[in-house]
Scaffold this active site. Structure first.
Site, short mmCIF file in Angstrom:
data_model
loop_
_atom_site.label_atom_id
_atom_site.label_comp_id
_atom_site.label_asym_id
_atom_site.label_seq_id
_atom_site.Cartn_x
_atom_site.Cartn_y
_atom_site.Cartn_z
N ARG A 147 11.83 -87.62 27.62
CA ARG A 147 11.16 -86.95 26.49
C ARG A 147 9.71 -86.60 26.83
NH1 ARG A 147 11.65 -90.83 21.78
NH2 ARG A 147 11.42 -92.28 23.51
N ASN A 190 15.77 -88.76 21.38
CA ASN A 190 16.92 -89.54 21.84
C ASN A 190 17.96 -89.56 20.74
OD1 ASN A 190 15.76 -90.25 24.31
ND2 ASN A 190 15.04 -92.22 23.59
#
Length: 88
Positions: A18, A36
């Site tokens: 990320r 996520n």
């Protein structure tokens, strides 16, 4: 402007996917978000010029150096006009 949603499978959580995605998006001038998923996948939305978004999609196919991407789905969507890139 284009918008693309990707869902990436494999060893993609706990490997800085990320944060690296956010930094790569900034380099490409792309807005959107990344998060996520509970099942271990990562989902992201990229908005921007076609070249920048294509660059992010290509990056997501391999991810950061510690990731192992085994599959990825890609879907084009209507542009929403996002102005930032965030980690959700």
């Amino acid at each position: 402007m284009v918008r693309t949603r990707v869902v990436v499978s494999g060893e993609v959580q706990g490997v800085y996917f990320r944060d690296t995605c956010r930094r790569t998006a900034a380099q490409h001038g792309v807005t959107g978000w990344v998060r996520n998923l509970p099942d271990g996948r990562v989902e992201a939305v990229f908005e921007g010029d076609p070249e920048g978004v294509e660059g992010l999609v290509a990056w997501a196919r391999r991810g950061p150096s510690r990731a192992t991407v085994t599959a990825m789905t890609v879907h084009d969507e209507p542009v929403e006009g996002l102005t930032t890139f965030e980690i959700r």
